[in-house]
Structure formats: C-alpha cells, structure tokens
Design a protein around this motif. Structure first.
Motif, PDB file in Angstrom:
ATOM      1  N   ARG A 178      15.499  46.638  52.681  1.00 43.05           N
ATOM      2  CA  ARG A 178      14.333  47.430  52.294  1.00 43.05           C
ATOM      3  C   ARG A 178      14.488  48.896  52.696  1.00 43.05           C
ATOM      4  O   ARG A 178      14.232  49.805  51.895  1.00 43.05           O
ATOM      5  CB  ARG A 178      13.070  46.842  52.912  1.00 43.05           C
ATOM      6  N   PHE A 179      14.907  49.135  53.929  1.00 40.58           N
ATOM      7  CA  PHE A 179      15.029  50.521  54.379  1.00 40.58           C
ATOM      8  C   PHE A 179      16.152  51.254  53.649  1.00 40.58           C
ATOM      9  O   PHE A 179      15.988  52.422  53.270  1.00 40.58           O
ATOM     10  CB  PHE A 179      15.232  50.583  55.896  1.00 40.58           C
ATOM     11  N   VAL A 180      17.265  50.569  53.420  1.00 37.82           N
ATOM     12  CA  VAL A 180      18.354  51.222  52.689  1.00 37.82           C
ATOM     13  C   VAL A 180      17.918  51.534  51.262  1.00 37.82           C
ATOM     14  O   VAL A 180      18.221  52.612  50.729  1.00 37.82           O
ATOM     15  CB  VAL A 180      19.618  50.342  52.700  1.00 37.82           C
ATOM     16  N   SER A 181      17.188  50.605  50.637  1.00 36.72           N
ATOM     17  CA  SER A 181      16.739  50.839  49.255  1.00 36.72           C
ATOM     18  C   SER A 181      15.793  52.023  49.156  1.00 36.72           C
ATOM     19  O   SER A 181      15.632  52.617  48.084  1.00 36.72           O
ATOM     20  CB  SER A 181      16.064  49.582  48.698  1.00 36.72           C
ATOM     21  N   GLU A 182      15.155  52.375  50.285  1.00 33.40           N
ATOM     22  CA  GLU A 182      14.245  53.525  50.312  1.00 33.40           C
ATOM     23  C   GLU A 182      14.950  54.806  50.760  1.00 33.40           C
ATOM     24  O   GLU A 182      14.302  55.823  50.997  1.00 33.40           O
ATOM     25  CB  GLU A 182      13.061  53.233  51.245  1.00 33.40           C
TER      26      GLU A 182
ATOM     27  N   ALA B 137       9.468  42.197  55.657  1.00 30.57           N
ATOM     28  CA  ALA B 137      10.149  43.487  55.529  1.00 30.57           C
ATOM     29  C   ALA B 137       9.240  44.516  54.863  1.00 30.57           C
ATOM     30  O   ALA B 137       9.225  45.691  55.255  1.00 30.57           O
ATOM     31  CB  ALA B 137      11.442  43.321  54.733  1.00 30.57           C
ATOM     32  N   ASP B 138       8.475  44.085  53.854  1.00 32.04           N
ATOM     33  CA  ASP B 138       7.526  44.996  53.197  1.00 32.04           C
ATOM     34  C   ASP B 138       6.503  45.522  54.198  1.00 32.04           C
ATOM     35  O   ASP B 138       6.160  46.708  54.200  1.00 32.04           O
ATOM     36  CB  ASP B 138       6.786  44.271  52.065  1.00 32.04           C
ATOM     37  N   ALA B 139       5.982  44.622  55.042  1.00 30.90           N
ATOM     38  CA  ALA B 139       4.984  45.029  56.032  1.00 30.90           C
ATOM     39  C   ALA B 139       5.573  46.017  57.024  1.00 30.90           C
ATOM     40  O   ALA B 139       4.933  47.016  57.392  1.00 30.90           O
ATOM     41  CB  ALA B 139       4.440  43.802  56.759  1.00 30.90           C
ATOM     42  N   ILE B 140       6.800  45.754  57.467  1.00 34.24           N
ATOM     43  CA  ILE B 140       7.447  46.646  58.429  1.00 34.24           C
ATOM     44  C   ILE B 140       7.699  48.014  57.807  1.00 34.24           C
ATOM     45  O   ILE B 140       7.464  49.059  58.443  1.00 34.24           O
ATOM     46  CB  ILE B 140       8.747  46.016  58.957  1.00 34.24           C
ATOM     47  N   TYR B 141       8.137  48.024  56.560  1.00 36.42           N
ATOM     48  CA  TYR B 141       8.365  49.321  55.916  1.00 36.42           C
ATOM     49  C   TYR B 141       7.040  50.075  55.726  1.00 36.42           C
ATOM     50  O   TYR B 141       6.980  51.293  55.932  1.00 36.42           O
ATOM     51  CB  TYR B 141       9.069  49.170  54.563  1.00 36.42           C
ATOM     52  N   TRP B 142       5.998  49.352  55.376  1.00 34.59           N
ATOM     53  CA  TRP B 142       4.683  49.997  55.227  1.00 34.59           C
ATOM     54  C   TRP B 142       4.254  50.641  56.542  1.00 34.59           C
ATOM     55  O   TRP B 142       3.783  51.783  56.560  1.00 34.59           O
ATOM     56  CB  TRP B 142       3.648  48.966  54.771  1.00 34.59           C
TER      57      TRP B 142
END
Length: 250
Positions: free
Chosen positions: A19-23, A213-218
């Motif tokens: 998730r973080f790499v994709s962002e 992972a979505d929650a952590i990225y948020w």
C-alpha cells in the motif's frame, strides 16, 4: 515518506508494504524470512529495502537499523506489525515456551524496535508509530490468555507513548484488528495444522490484510495535527458474546 514495517514478509505486513509503495513511498521491509523479503524488493526496485531481522533480538535490531544506508535512515513511519499467537489451550495446560515466545515478539520485539527508532522521530519532530494490537487485548476469550495480555500491553504502551511525546509532533496509534483471514496467523497458532487453521474462518467472512493496510495508510495520511489514539476494526460477521456463566445442572 520512509516507512519501516516489521513482520513484512506476509499477511498484514506485506499488504502495508504494497500500500505505501503504491502511494509513492519508500519502505524498509523487515522480517525473519529473507527470501520473502527479497521477492518483495524485486517487485519494487529501489522502493523496498529488505532487512532480515528477528525483532526479539535487541542487539540485532540496533545493528540492523544502524546499518541502514544514509538515505534510508530518516524514518517517518514505524509500523510495529511483527507478532504471533501460539496455542489455544487454557492457562493451566498451556506451553510455557509458547508463552515466552509471545512475550519475546509481541512485547519485547515491539519495545526494541520502538526504542531504536523513537529518538530519531523526536529529533526530527515528526513521524508516526503504528502498533498492531488486537481486539484480543480488549475482549478476552478462552485460550487467549497470554496472547490477549500481550496485546493489552500494546494498547497501554501506545497510550503511554503519546503521554511521553506530548509537546512533540510525533504521533502514535494502536490498531486493533479482529478476525483477519488471508494470513499465516492461525497456521502459526496451530503449529502448521492447515485443517484446524481453516476451521477458524470456515463459513464466515473475515477481514483481509488489505483492509488493515488501508486503515494504517489512512492514519498515516491524516494531517499532522491529527492523532488517532486507537482504532478497533472487526468484520461485520464478528461481534460480542454474552458473558459466560457457569450454572449447576440438575
């Protein structure tokens, strides 16, 4: 951002890396499984730095972080994801070695990595620590004994970190997932018994690693004035049981 994720070789940890790499961020992926980390790094050349590491070894943690290339050392986000559950026996029959392993990884490992990274965050006066707790740290269940206790520690340690960090711009969040499928969690708990592990999720619809992972990225993407203290996430098909009451049977 530069993000350090422990337990990054699979499950929630690997999803956080993706998730973080994709962002557009760089991720230091740490875990004991070097082969899995290398596979992650090959997917994202120059974006993922694999670090083979047992978080339960304090000396190894300090050596590994000190050896990071200079351009990777200014960590912005620490995701303390490494952890495990072992066994589901009642306390009077539990394996003491398994209890100690859970304490070593879930508590000591989290402490070692946090203590190594935190001074840099404070010096730079920015950043975020995300600790992976569990609903087991709040809601007891039979056989959860030491696993639940280690996750209760994670919650209280996270809150106390925030108390210590008052006056800085460093944020701390405890993320508490409920039932999560698509990981090796239950296989590890039951010592590789795939059939028993599969029974845990049979006939239901658990959360998946990407949900966490979505929650952590948020959380990480909130403005730096926002601190999410604790977030508890459960699948819709998981809820709460009535309190157990032992009754005489006539």
């Amino acid at each position: 951002m530069i993000v350090l994720v422990t337990g990054a070789s699979g499950g929630i940890g690997a999803s956080v890396v993706h998730r973080f790499v994709s962002e557009g961020h760089q991720v230091i992926a740490a875990a004991r499984s070097g082969d899995a980390l290398q596979a992650l790094a090959q997917q994202y050349p120059g974006k993922v730095l694999p670090v083979t590491l047992n978080v339960g070894d304090n000396a190894a943690v300090n050596v590994a972080l000190a050896a990071l290339p200079p351009e990777w050392q200014a960590i912005d986000v620490l995701v303390n994801n490494a952890g495990l559950a072992l066994g589901l026996e009642p306390a009077q029959r539990a394996d003491l070695d398994e209890w100690e392993q859970m304490v070593d990884i879930n508590i000591k490992g989290l402490l070692y990595v946090t203590r190594a990274v935190l001074p840099g965050l404070v010096e730079r006066n920015r950043g975020l620590v995300v600790n992976l707790g569990s609903v087991a740290g709040r809601w007891p269940y039979p056989g959860g004994n030491v696993y639940g206790a280690t996750k209760a520690f994670v919650r209280q340690f996270s809150l106390n970190l925030r108390a210590d960090l008052a006056g800085t711009r460093v944020r701390v969040t405890d993320v508490e997932p409920g039932m999560v499928g698509g990981t090796a969690f239950s296989n590890v708990r039951f010592n590789g018994d795939d059939a028993r592990a599969a029974k845990v999720y049979e006939g239901t619809e658990p959360l998946m690693p990407d949900d966490i992972a979505d929650a952590i990225y948020w959380i990480a993407s909130r403005p730096d004035r926002v601190n999410v203290n604790t977030i508890e996430i459960m699948p819709v098909r998981q809820s709460f049981s009535a309190l157990a009451v032992d009754r005489d049977r006539k």
